[in-house]
Structure formats: C-alpha cells, structure tokens
Design a protein around this motif. Structure first.
Motif, PDB file in Angstrom:
ATOM      1  N   UNK A  53       8.192  21.973 -72.480  1.00 33.58           N
ATOM      2  CA  UNK A  53       9.891  21.277 -72.027  1.00 33.58           C
ATOM      3  C   UNK A  53       8.994  21.414 -70.282  1.00 33.58           C
ATOM      4  N   UNK A  54      10.050  20.043 -69.755  1.00 39.71           N
ATOM      5  CA  UNK A  54       9.890  19.383 -68.748  1.00 39.71           C
ATOM      6  C   UNK A  54       9.509  20.283 -67.527  1.00 39.71           C
ATOM      7  N   UNK A  55      10.570  22.117 -67.683  1.00 36.35           N
ATOM      8  CA  UNK A  55       9.994  22.751 -66.686  1.00 36.35           C
ATOM      9  C   UNK A  55       8.585  23.323 -67.028  1.00 36.35           C
ATOM     10  N   UNK A  56       8.313  23.395 -67.987  1.00 33.79           N
ATOM     11  CA  UNK A  56       6.760  24.194 -68.338  1.00 33.79           C
ATOM     12  C   UNK A  56       5.974  23.992 -68.448  1.00 33.79           C
ATOM     13  N   UNK A  57       5.744  22.309 -68.426  1.00 33.45           N
ATOM     14  CA  UNK A  57       4.454  21.774 -68.438  1.00 33.45           C
ATOM     15  C   UNK A  57       4.702  21.367 -66.747  1.00 33.45           C
ATOM     16  N   UNK A  58       5.811  21.910 -65.769  1.00 31.04           N
ATOM     17  CA  UNK A  58       5.967  21.551 -64.248  1.00 31.04           C
ATOM     18  C   UNK A  58       5.518  22.305 -63.759  1.00 31.04           C
ATOM     19  N   UNK A  59       5.944  23.743 -63.999  1.00 30.81           N
ATOM     20  CA  UNK A  59       5.163  25.001 -64.043  1.00 30.81           C
ATOM     21  C   UNK A  59       3.374  24.931 -63.803  1.00 30.81           C
ATOM     22  N   UNK A  60       2.670  24.574 -64.575  1.00 26.74           N
ATOM     23  CA  UNK A  60       1.644  24.796 -65.427  1.00 26.74           C
ATOM     24  C   UNK A  60       1.522  24.413 -64.200  1.00 26.74           C
ATOM     25  N   UNK A  61       1.378  22.894 -63.975  1.00 24.64           N
ATOM     26  CA  UNK A  61       1.308  21.885 -63.379  1.00 24.64           C
ATOM     27  C   UNK A  61       1.086  22.228 -61.810  1.00 24.64           C
ATOM     28  N   UNK A  62       2.288  22.604 -61.269  1.00 22.91           N
ATOM     29  CA  UNK A  62       2.485  24.048 -59.653  1.00 22.91           C
ATOM     30  C   UNK A  62       0.972  24.591 -59.982  1.00 22.91           C
ATOM     31  N   UNK A  63       1.077  25.251 -60.884  1.00 23.18           N
ATOM     32  CA  UNK A  63       0.357  26.824 -60.450  1.00 23.18           C
ATOM     33  C   UNK A  63      -1.102  26.081 -61.147  1.00 23.18           C
ATOM     34  N   UNK A  64      -1.585  25.292 -61.643  1.00 21.21           N
ATOM     35  CA  UNK A  64      -3.180  23.887 -61.399  1.00 21.21           C
ATOM     36  C   UNK A  64      -3.661  24.020 -59.541  1.00 21.21           C
ATOM     37  N   UNK A  65      -2.538  23.221 -59.306  1.00 20.48           N
ATOM     38  CA  UNK A  65      -2.482  22.949 -58.107  1.00 20.48           C
ATOM     39  C   UNK A  65      -2.971  23.721 -56.967  1.00 20.48           C
ATOM     40  N   UNK A  66      -2.111  24.883 -57.354  1.00 18.98           N
ATOM     41  CA  UNK A  66      -2.107  25.597 -56.176  1.00 18.98           C
ATOM     42  C   UNK A  66      -3.410  26.759 -55.950  1.00 18.98           C
ATOM     43  N   UNK A  67      -4.161  26.673 -57.884  1.00 23.24           N
ATOM     44  CA  UNK A  67      -5.438  27.000 -57.984  1.00 23.24           C
ATOM     45  C   UNK A  67      -6.600  26.723 -56.795  1.00 23.24           C
ATOM     46  N   UNK A  68      -6.255  24.883 -57.391  1.00 21.57           N
ATOM     47  CA  UNK A  68      -7.485  23.948 -56.666  1.00 21.57           C
ATOM     48  C   UNK A  68      -7.588  24.243 -55.721  1.00 21.57           C
ATOM     49  N   UNK A  69      -5.650  24.353 -54.696  1.00 20.88           N
ATOM     50  CA  UNK A  69      -5.450  24.306 -53.026  1.00 20.88           C
ATOM     51  C   UNK A  69      -6.393  25.669 -52.302  1.00 20.88           C
ATOM     52  N   UNK A  70      -6.067  26.870 -53.218  1.00 17.70           N
ATOM     53  CA  UNK A  70      -6.612  28.060 -53.002  1.00 17.70           C
ATOM     54  C   UNK A  70      -8.362  28.321 -52.865  1.00 17.70           C
TER      55      UNK A  70
END
Length: 242
Positions: free
Chosen positions: A206-223
């Motif tokens: 669902x939208x919430x889950x997909x966006x949460x995963x995207x946010x985690x990936x972007x945070x991982x790359x940023x770190x």
C-alpha cells in the motif's frame, strides 16, 4: 577530438536563450556534461525528445583536456523509448525520480562499465515493464547499492532481528544509535532482495508501506554516501501517485 560515448541522460537545464546543459553518465568517461541546443530551436526539440530523463543515447563528443562541458553531435537513441517519454504517468514519474537520484549519487563518478550496463539494462526493462511499475524504483535502488559498494549484508538473518543501517547488517538487538529498522521493517530488506522485474507485481504494497520503504532506502544511501537524498524534489511526486 571527437569520441563515441554511450550515455544515460539525467538532467537538462537552460544555459542561454539558444543553449542548455545536459548532465549525463557515460560508459566511457563517467559523469559528463554537454552543451546542447535549446528546446526553442528545431534541433533542440529533436534532442530534447532523445535526452529526456533516463534517455539512452550514443553520440560523438568533442572531448578536450581542460574542458568540463563538451559539444555533442550525431546523437542517436540506444533504446526504443525513454521511460519519461512513454506517456505512462507512473513510468514518467519513476524515470524522473531515478534520474534525479542518480544525478546526486553519480555527481563525481568515474567510469564504471558494469554500473553503466546495469543502469542501461534497467532503463530498457522499465520501458518494457507492464506490471509492478510502482515498485520498480525500490528494486532499482536496492540493486544499485551493490555497484556503489554499500550492499546490505544479508548473512546471519533470523526472524526478530533488526537492521543496523550504519553497518548494513542484522543485529539481534537494537544498536545504541537511532539509525536502524525494527524487526517488522527489517523484513523489507529481505523482500527487496527477492524482487525481480518478473515478480514485481506480486509485491502488493500500500502507499504507506511503499513510501516507508523508499524513505528507509534514501536514509541508507544518505548515511553511507554523505548525500542528502531526503531533500530531492521528485520523491514527493511519487508519493502523490502511488
């Protein structure tokens, strides 16, 4: 001296009334920039159609020592269609997002033929993808991490573990810092590992889950890469569509 380059187009910005600057990533030279005709000219309109975000082209580039921006000629497509020109709003949004993200991640990149080939093959796959397009960017970013040297270490996982985003590995208990995924969100890392172009449609997020995963990936790359992907403009467009 003109050199044949294979490039994936990332972004075009206006430079003057009759010219623009195209940022791209090439198989032969890594990150490159070209001076191209403005879209207000007939040649510029033709070039724009070929050099939209994630457009794959072959060209002759006037590569000279000491120059940061090259002239280009004899531009021809390497794929049938850029995803951004497909007419599909979802593919267009994914293409713009991935092009913007690559523009940040590959800002100072040297040539890497394996990574270029991965990106080119992914663009071609996205152009042809019929099902599961809404998950494509998640799969792409996860697999791109391998070429950037930050692929998560999946060894030793067992249910209930958390994912330490700083170390890129699983732990039996939360670390002292805040950059980790809880046991529920950690399962998404295993899910990303299982994603392929053929089974994307089977992951019904669902939208919430997909966006949460995207946010985690972007945070991982940023770190790991010292960039600020959370400030990109295009993820907001994706969140509005999916």
């Amino acid at each position: 001296m003109y050199q044949c380059l294979n490039v994936v187009c990332l972004r075009t910005v206006n430079y003057s009334d009759d010219a623009a600057i195209l940022s791209a990533y090439s198989r032969e030279l890594g990150r490159v920039s070209f001076k191209v005709p403005s879209a207000s000219t007939r040649e510029g309109r033709r070039r724009k159609a070929l050099t939209m975000p994630l457009g794959l082209v072959e060209c002759m580039a006037d590569v000279r020592p000491g120059r940061d921006i090259f002239a280009m000629r004899d531009v021809r497509p390497l794929s049938l269609m850029s995803p951004a020109a497909s007419g599909c709003p979802v593919k267009m949004s994914v293409a713009v997002f991935l092009a913007e993200t690559l523009g940040v991640l590959l800002r100072e990149s040297a040539p890497d033929e394996s990574m270029f080939d991965f990106i080119a093959e992914s663009v071609d796959t996205l152009s042809r993808q019929q099902r599961g397009v809404a998950n494509f960017h998640l799969m792409f970013l996860y697999r791109l991490s391998r070429f950037l040297g930050i692929e998560p270490d999946l060894a030793g996982y067992s249910p209930g573990m958390v994912f330490d985003m700083r170390d890129g590995s699983f732990r039996s208990s939360p670390p002292l810092h805040r950059h980790y995924l809880d046991a529920q969100d950690t399962r998404a890392v295993l899910m990303l590992e299982r994603m392929t172009a053929d089974n994307l449609h089977l992951f019904r997020l669902d939208r919430h889950r997909r966006n949460a995963i995207l946010d985690a990936i972007l945070s991982y790359y940023s770190l790991h890469l010292g960039v600020r992907l959370e400030e990109l403009a295009s993820p907001g467009v994706l969140r509005g569509i999916f």
